[in-house]
Design a protein around this motif. Structure first.
Motif, PDB file in Angstrom:
ATOM      1  N   GLY A  10       1.202  -1.172  -0.048  1.00  0.00           N
ATOM      2  CA  GLY A  10       0.197   0.068   0.202  1.00  0.00           C
ATOM      3  C   GLY A  10       0.507   1.159   0.182  1.00  0.00           C
ATOM      4  O   GLY A  10       0.403   2.794   0.323  1.00  0.00           O
ATOM      5  N   ARG A  19      10.996  -3.307  14.952  1.00  0.00           N
ATOM      6  CA  ARG A  19       9.311  -4.149  15.622  1.00  0.00           C
ATOM      7  C   ARG A  19       8.610  -2.688  17.002  1.00  0.00           C
ATOM      8  O   ARG A  19       7.365  -2.671  16.779  1.00  0.00           O
ATOM      9  CB  ARG A  19       9.499  -5.495  16.345  1.00  0.00           C
ATOM     10  N   ILE A  38      16.898  -5.167  11.626  1.00  0.00           N
ATOM     11  CA  ILE A  38      15.946  -6.427  12.006  1.00  0.00           C
ATOM     12  C   ILE A  38      16.631  -7.532  12.994  1.00  0.00           C
ATOM     13  O   ILE A  38      18.280  -8.157  12.413  1.00  0.00           O
ATOM     14  CB  ILE A  38      15.346  -6.991  10.678  1.00  0.00           C
ATOM     15  N   GLY A  83      10.621  -6.213   2.563  1.00  0.00           N
ATOM     16  CA  GLY A  83       8.986  -6.348   2.208  1.00  0.00           C
ATOM     17  C   GLY A  83       8.563  -6.884   4.254  1.00  0.00           C
ATOM     18  O   GLY A  83       7.714  -6.053   4.787  1.00  0.00           O
ATOM     19  N   ILE A  84       9.763  -7.216   4.986  1.00  0.00           N
ATOM     20  CA  ILE A  84       9.252  -7.868   6.020  1.00  0.00           C
ATOM     21  C   ILE A  84       9.324  -5.884   7.100  1.00  0.00           C
ATOM     22  O   ILE A  84       8.583  -5.334   7.638  1.00  0.00           O
ATOM     23  CB  ILE A  84      10.759  -7.949   6.996  1.00  0.00           C
ATOM     24  N   PHE A 108       6.143  -4.724   5.948  1.00  0.00           N
ATOM     25  CA  PHE A 108       4.822  -4.734   6.317  1.00  0.00           C
ATOM     26  C   PHE A 108       4.590  -3.913   7.607  1.00  0.00           C
ATOM     27  O   PHE A 108       3.709  -4.371   8.047  1.00  0.00           O
ATOM     28  CB  PHE A 108       4.450  -5.967   5.817  1.00  0.00           C
ATOM     29  N   GLN A 109       5.764  -4.019   9.008  1.00  0.00           N
ATOM     30  CA  GLN A 109       5.490  -3.370   9.497  1.00  0.00           C
ATOM     31  C   GLN A 109       5.493  -2.499  10.040  1.00  0.00           C
ATOM     32  O   GLN A 109       4.252  -1.394  10.764  1.00  0.00           O
ATOM     33  CB  GLN A 109       7.298  -3.812  10.269  1.00  0.00           C
ATOM     34  N   ASN A 145       3.950   0.156   7.366  1.00  0.00           N
ATOM     35  CA  ASN A 145       2.243   0.633   7.004  1.00  0.00           C
ATOM     36  C   ASN A 145       1.425  -0.698   7.684  1.00  0.00           C
ATOM     37  O   ASN A 145       1.412  -1.644   7.038  1.00  0.00           O
ATOM     38  CB  ASN A 145       2.410   0.384   5.769  1.00  0.00           C
ATOM     39  N   GLN A 146       0.447  -0.085   8.413  1.00  0.00           N
ATOM     40  CA  GLN A 146      -0.593  -1.502   8.764  1.00  0.00           C
ATOM     41  C   GLN A 146      -1.898  -0.760   8.495  1.00  0.00           C
ATOM     42  O   GLN A 146      -2.402  -1.490   9.212  1.00  0.00           O
ATOM     43  CB  GLN A 146       0.173  -2.125  10.635  1.00  0.00           C
ATOM     44  N   LEU A 183      -3.318  -1.562   5.894  1.00  0.00           N
ATOM     45  CA  LEU A 183      -4.138  -1.817   5.295  1.00  0.00           C
ATOM     46  C   LEU A 183      -4.866  -3.817   5.689  1.00  0.00           C
ATOM     47  O   LEU A 183      -4.341  -3.884   6.372  1.00  0.00           O
ATOM     48  CB  LEU A 183      -3.277  -3.038   4.194  1.00  0.00           C
ATOM     49  N   PHE A 241      -3.420 -12.529   9.139  1.00  0.00           N
ATOM     50  CA  PHE A 241      -1.418 -12.713   9.892  1.00  0.00           C
ATOM     51  C   PHE A 241      -0.944 -11.996  10.331  1.00  0.00           C
ATOM     52  O   PHE A 241      -0.307 -12.739  12.004  1.00  0.00           O
ATOM     53  CB  PHE A 241       0.010 -12.994   8.988  1.00  0.00           C
ATOM     54  N   ARG A 242      -1.045 -11.009  11.391  1.00  0.00           N
ATOM     55  CA  ARG A 242      -1.006 -10.084  12.017  1.00  0.00           C
ATOM     56  C   ARG A 242      -2.069 -10.428  13.827  1.00  0.00           C
ATOM     57  O   ARG A 242      -1.592  -9.999  14.614  1.00  0.00           O
ATOM     58  CB  ARG A 242      -1.391  -8.259  12.118  1.00  0.00           C
ATOM     59  N   PRO A 279      -2.709  -9.379   4.115  1.00  0.00           N
ATOM     60  CA  PRO A 279      -3.073  -8.201   3.267  1.00  0.00           C
ATOM     61  C   PRO A 279      -2.977  -7.720   2.402  1.00  0.00           C
ATOM     62  O   PRO A 279      -2.116  -6.746   2.856  1.00  0.00           O
ATOM     63  CB  PRO A 279      -4.143  -7.663   4.342  1.00  0.00           C
ATOM     64  N   MET A 280      -2.910  -7.354   1.474  1.00  0.00           N
ATOM     65  CA  MET A 280      -2.603  -6.722   0.895  1.00  0.00           C
ATOM     66  C   MET A 280      -3.533  -6.073  -0.613  1.00  0.00           C
ATOM     67  O   MET A 280      -4.133  -6.194  -1.207  1.00  0.00           O
ATOM     68  CB  MET A 280      -1.821  -7.004  -0.274  1.00  0.00           C
ATOM     69  N   ARG A 281      -2.949  -4.285  -1.579  1.00  0.00           N
ATOM     70  CA  ARG A 281      -3.367  -3.850  -2.303  1.00  0.00           C
ATOM     71  C   ARG A 281      -3.674  -4.697  -3.414  1.00  0.00           C
ATOM     72  O   ARG A 281      -2.490  -5.097  -4.064  1.00  0.00           O
ATOM     73  CB  ARG A 281      -2.443  -2.528  -2.187  1.00  0.00           C
ATOM     74  N   VAL A 315       9.476 -13.139  -0.357  1.00  0.00           N
ATOM     75  CA  VAL A 315       9.069 -12.074   0.568  1.00  0.00           C
ATOM     76  C   VAL A 315       7.572 -12.091   1.693  1.00  0.00           C
ATOM     77  O   VAL A 315       8.125 -12.100   2.638  1.00  0.00           O
ATOM     78  CB  VAL A 315       8.716 -10.756  -0.261  1.00  0.00           C
ATOM     79  N   GLY A 362       8.937 -14.467   4.316  1.00  0.00           N
ATOM     80  CA  GLY A 362      10.544 -13.602   5.536  1.00  0.00           C
ATOM     81  C   GLY A 362       9.102 -12.464   6.361  1.00  0.00           C
ATOM     82  O   GLY A 362       9.295 -12.658   7.339  1.00  0.00           O
ATOM     83  N   ILE A 363       8.235 -12.307   5.675  1.00  0.00           N
ATOM     84  CA  ILE A 363       7.147 -11.182   6.372  1.00  0.00           C
ATOM     85  C   ILE A 363       6.560 -12.034   7.845  1.00  0.00           C
ATOM     86  O   ILE A 363       6.115 -11.548   9.459  1.00  0.00           O
ATOM     87  CB  ILE A 363       5.770 -10.599   5.251  1.00  0.00           C
ATOM     88  N   PHE A 377       8.771 -13.077  10.697  1.00  0.00           N
ATOM     89  CA  PHE A 377       9.769 -12.774  11.531  1.00  0.00           C
ATOM     90  C   PHE A 377       8.457 -12.295  12.480  1.00  0.00           C
ATOM     91  O   PHE A 377       8.451 -11.560  13.247  1.00  0.00           O
ATOM     92  CB  PHE A 377       9.943 -11.715  10.854  1.00  0.00           C
TER      93      PHE A 377
END
Lengths: 256, 256
Positions: free
Chosen positions: A134, A197, A230, A246-247, A250-251, A253-254, A256, B196-197, B231-233, B243, B246-247, B250
């Motif tokens: 996003g 984190r 990380i 990627g990790i 997605f951390q 920008n939450q 989505l 996943f969160r 969740p993705m756009r 990728v 990895g997400i 972690f």
């Protein structure tokens, strides 16, 4: 519709030359290979300057032929030659390079900055991941892989049509974000940096990823709001840069 | 120390053949290319059956030569031939394939299962990421890329020496984890699956990643404790499998 059968034809030579940065800059165009990318370009409202296809592919898609300024029927051999793909789908298009230096009027959203990332697959995968996460835009600094080269375009899988993909001086971009009150996060293989984190930015921020071997430049590291790491087991270089990106994306920008 | 100058030498032919799964199984050996991997093998206490190097590399590393059963001086051309690397470092070693079917006596820790992941670079990158994320082991199901093939070995960057890398029937592994009371998470490109969160497992669990194009097999999806999605756009296929892995790794294993 013109039919081309020789790889010595001038059009074919020009399409092949679009694999070089020099010729892309000279003509202001680049090549999209395969149905997915051609469809994404059309969906995004981009104009097809030239549509290139094998006879059977073009025969099945008269709608697409009608959209293009020019259409050319080519042999499978020519298709392989201009796309550098072993088994091309038999469709490609030449489109205009977007203006990659158009700075948005106001800075907002999540942005990814790439500092001297050299592998085209890594650059493309990170643009694709930023799209999925996003992000609003990606800015690629000098000495990174060219964003419209064939390998980057293949790895992006059309994400250049979903976000703002720009080139620019990252020092200026970092300064502009900070002047706008938005945090800029660097990345560092250093446990003394901040654990990723623990970072929870607002809607507007930038993340910088660096070179595969050397990481970010010291100059940029010194300019950031904070530098993230990380935590990982063992060797410090255990993560591929695209996986790390990627990790982190997605951390951070939450939404989505 | 024997000096080899011809690519037609039987040793050279055998090293080259170690690029094939068949010959690796037949001999019970595989090839490590480059200083990092050879050093990692020695650090992990593995025996060097054969050490292969250019004259200058071997001259500088008598300590390593002393550790190997046999050492061979070869030409740079032979080095390129047996490693399939454009600019090899001039050092390689033949080591025993580990027993990849040794199931641990008790199941504990974080595990990654790979269901028909076909790209060797993806398999290697996921093993490397699992190592960085502090995972205990990786189990590769049938119809995945062979874990001791040259491209997987290159991408793993020595992580096979830091965690348990096994091959096995994933149906049995999933059943064993569930019988031991440990959750098994599948992955699915389906917003109806669990975000996943929201998942916070204990210290023992397994995560399954599936094929690049088709995802996980339906049979395994039906067997899991829960199936996760990121969740993705936009398009559902916007993330590369390595990728995504990895997400997820972690997120699920936050012990580091």
């Amino acid at each position: 519709m013109e039919e081309l059968t020789s790889i010595h034809n001038q059009h074919v030579k020009d399409w092949k030359k679009l694999q070089t940065k020099k010729f892309r800059r000279q003509t202001g165009e680049y090549l999209l290979d395969g149905w997915h990318l051609v469809n994404e370009a059309v969906k995004a409202g981009h104009h097809l300057n030239q549509l290139i296809g094998t006879a059977d592919q073009l025969a099945d898609h008269g709608d697409l032929v009608a959209l293009a300024d020019e259409a050319y029927t080519v042999t499978p051999e020519i298709m392989r030659h201009v796309t550098d793909t072993v088994t091309p789908q038999g469709i490609a298009a030449v489109v205009d390079l977007p203006d990659a230096h158009q700075v948005p009027a106001s800075l907002s959203g999540a942005w990814l900055f790439l500092d001297r990332v050299q592998d085209p697959g890594n650059v493309g995968t990170m643009v694709r991941t930023a799209d999925a996460a996003g992000f609003t835009g990606v800015v690629v600094g000098s000495r990174s892989a060219d964003i419209f080269g064939p390998k980057v375009v293949r790895s992006m899988q059309g994400s250049q049509f979903h976000l703002q993909l720009l080139e620019g001086d990252l020092r200026k971009w970092v300064a502009d974000f900070k002047a706008a009150g938005a945090p800029v996060y660097g990345t560092q293989l250093n446990p003394a940096a901040q654990n990723f984190r623990d970072i929870h930015p607002g809607a507007t921020f930038a993340l910088i990823m660096g070179n595969e071997g050397q990481g970010m430049s010291n100059e940029l590291l010194a300019q950031t709001t904070a530098n993230l790491y990380i935590p990982m087991r063992g060797d410090a270089e255990s993560l591929n840069v695209a996986v790390s990106a990627g990790i982190l994306m997605f951390q951070l920008n939450q939404e989505l």
